[in-house]
Design an enzyme around this catalytic site. Structure first.
Site, PDB file in Angstrom:
ATOM      1  N   ASP A   1       5.969 -10.999   7.135  1.00 42.51           N
ATOM      2  CA  ASP A   1       5.791 -11.943   6.031  1.00 42.51           C
ATOM      3  C   ASP A   1       7.085 -12.194   5.268  1.00 42.51           C
ATOM      4  OD1 ASP A   1       5.898  -9.376   5.006  1.00 42.51           O
ATOM      5  OD2 ASP A   1       3.890  -9.389   4.176  1.00 42.51           O
TER       6      ASP A   1
ATOM      7  N   GLU B   1      -4.650 -10.983   1.509  1.00 36.47           N
ATOM      8  CA  GLU B   1      -5.226 -10.358   0.320  1.00 36.47           C
ATOM      9  C   GLU B   1      -6.751 -10.334   0.426  1.00 36.47           C
ATOM     10  OE1 GLU B   1      -3.479  -8.997  -1.977  1.00 36.47           O
ATOM     11  OE2 GLU B   1      -1.715 -10.170  -2.514  1.00 36.47           O
TER      12      GLU B   1
ATOM     13  N   ASN C   1      -4.713  -2.513  -2.811  1.00 36.99           N
ATOM     14  CA  ASN C   1      -6.009  -3.202  -2.733  1.00 36.99           C
ATOM     15  C   ASN C   1      -6.438  -3.434  -1.281  1.00 36.99           C
ATOM     16  OD1 ASN C   1      -4.282  -5.177  -1.864  1.00 36.99           O
ATOM     17  ND2 ASN C   1      -4.745  -6.660  -3.476  1.00 36.99           N
TER      18      ASN C   1
ATOM     19  N   HIS D   1      -4.591  -4.783   1.089  1.00 37.23           N
ATOM     20  CA  HIS D   1      -3.999  -5.929   1.786  1.00 37.23           C
ATOM     21  C   HIS D   1      -3.113  -5.473   2.940  1.00 37.23           C
ATOM     22  CE1 HIS D   1      -0.457  -5.990  -1.251  1.00 37.23           C
ATOM     23  NE2 HIS D   1       0.008  -5.527  -0.117  1.00 37.23           N
TER      24      HIS D   1
HETATM   25  C1  F6R Z   1       5.305  -5.806   3.570  1.00 37.55           C
HETATM   26  C2  F6R Z   1       3.905  -6.150   3.414  1.00 37.55           C
HETATM   27  C3  F6R Z   1       2.995  -5.496   2.433  1.00 37.55           C
HETATM   28  C4  F6R Z   1       3.276  -4.018   2.195  1.00 37.55           C
HETATM   29  C5  F6R Z   1       2.304  -3.447   1.164  1.00 37.55           C
HETATM   30  C6  F6R Z   1       2.645  -2.019   0.809  1.00 37.55           C
HETATM   31  O1  F6R Z   1       5.930  -6.603   4.561  1.00 37.55           O
HETATM   32  O2  F6R Z   1       3.492  -7.024   4.076  1.00 37.55           O
HETATM   33  O3  F6R Z   1       1.679  -5.672   2.876  1.00 37.55           O
HETATM   34  O4  F6R Z   1       3.178  -3.334   3.391  1.00 37.55           O
HETATM   35  O5  F6R Z   1       2.316  -4.219  -0.001  1.00 37.55           O
HETATM   36  O6  F6R Z   1       3.866  -2.013   0.131  1.00 37.55           O
HETATM   37  P1  F6R Z   1       4.608  -0.653  -0.289  1.00 37.55           P
HETATM   38  O7  F6R Z   1       5.040  -0.031   1.010  1.00 37.55           O
HETATM   39  O8  F6R Z   1       5.774  -1.085  -1.115  1.00 37.55           O
HETATM   40  O9  F6R Z   1       3.621   0.185  -0.996  1.00 37.55           O
END
Ligand code: F6R
Length: 240
Positions: A67, A143, A136, A138
């Site tokens: 992403d 989301e 959450n 995701h």
């Molecule tokens: C990153 C992504 C997000 C993260 C998620 C966890 O490319 O797509 O889904 O994997 O937000 O983020 P952290 O590792 O910072 O807790």
């Protein structure tokens, strides 16, 4: 879904890097799907170290990232392109031309998303996709909601994600409100998936994912539909 628990963050990172190393040794020209966020940084450090010591090479590897914020310039230090260069690509023997991140400045976001799907198909699909997990539940920027998009698309960020990601920006206002992300089917089409989870704030999301009941209010639960998912978690992300 296999679960591998590391006693702490560095242990989890080492175990996950060991898994990636094995896959690279099996297929030196693999297509590697990558994620950003804090969680995989330790694993990337381990991979850099292995590359320096000659244990693995990235020279024939192609990468596709999950992403990117939208809109954002690739030169912005908070862009996922910048993050990947800084945390991995600049330190390994990869050919940068073979590293792909969605273009956060594409004029036509729909076209950009469709080309990304075409790119992944033309590469023969993703061999191994690395994922983090949101508090959450995701995955990528998919989301929670009543509907989930299957393929790469533009999406709005949830309030909770904007708040969680604001720690990387100088103010909440600077966090982009949109992103381009692979969809759940793009991700599930990968031949193998690993999910990295660290810290007690991920406990609920990890529990729901491991319980294996599918619910779009926790996109990570869709990973149960895949038959080769390995979760690398720290003890505090799984303790009851
Ligand atoms: C990153 C992504 C997000 C993260 C998620 C966890 O490319 O797509 O889904 O994997 O937000 O983020 P952290 O590792 O910072 O807790």
């Amino acid at each position: 879904m296999r679960l591998i628990v590391g006693k702490d963050y560095s242990d989890m990172s080492r175990l996950a890097a060991g898994y990636v190393k094995k896959e690279i040794l099996k297929k030196s020209n693999m297509v590697l799907g990558l994620a950003t966020g804090s969680t995989p940084v330790g694993m990337y450090r381990e991979l850099i170290d292995m590359n320096r010591k000659g244990g693995i090479s990235f020279k024939d590897i192609t990468t596709v990232n999950l992403d990117e914020y939208y809109p954002i310039e690739s030169t912005n230090s908070q862009s996922y392109r910048y993050f990947m260069n800084d945390n991995l690509f600049d330190h390994i023997d990869i050919d940068k031309a073979k590293t792909h991140v969605l273009n956060g400045m594409a004029e036509d976001s729909e076209k950009e998303c469709a080309s990304y799907e075409d790119l992944i198909s033309s590469l023969g699909g993703i061999d191994l996709q690395v994922l983090g997990i949101g508090r959450n539940g995701h995955i990528g920027f998919n989301e929670p909601g009543s509907q989930l998009y299957p393929y790469t698309h533009k999406t709005s960020l949830e309030e909770s994600t904007i708040n969680a990601n604001s720690r990387f920006f100088s103010s909440l206002e600077e966090v982009p409100r949109h992103a381009l992300t692979m969809g759940m089917k793009t991700i599930l089409n990968a031949r193998k998936i690993i999910v990295l989870a660290s810290g007690k704030e991920k406990k609920d999301a990890v529990r729901r994912m491991l319980e294996e009941m599918i619910d779009t209010s926790c996109p990570a639960t869709l990973l149960t539909l895949h038959n080769d998912v390995t979760v690398f978690a720290t003890e505090d992300a799984v303790e009851r």
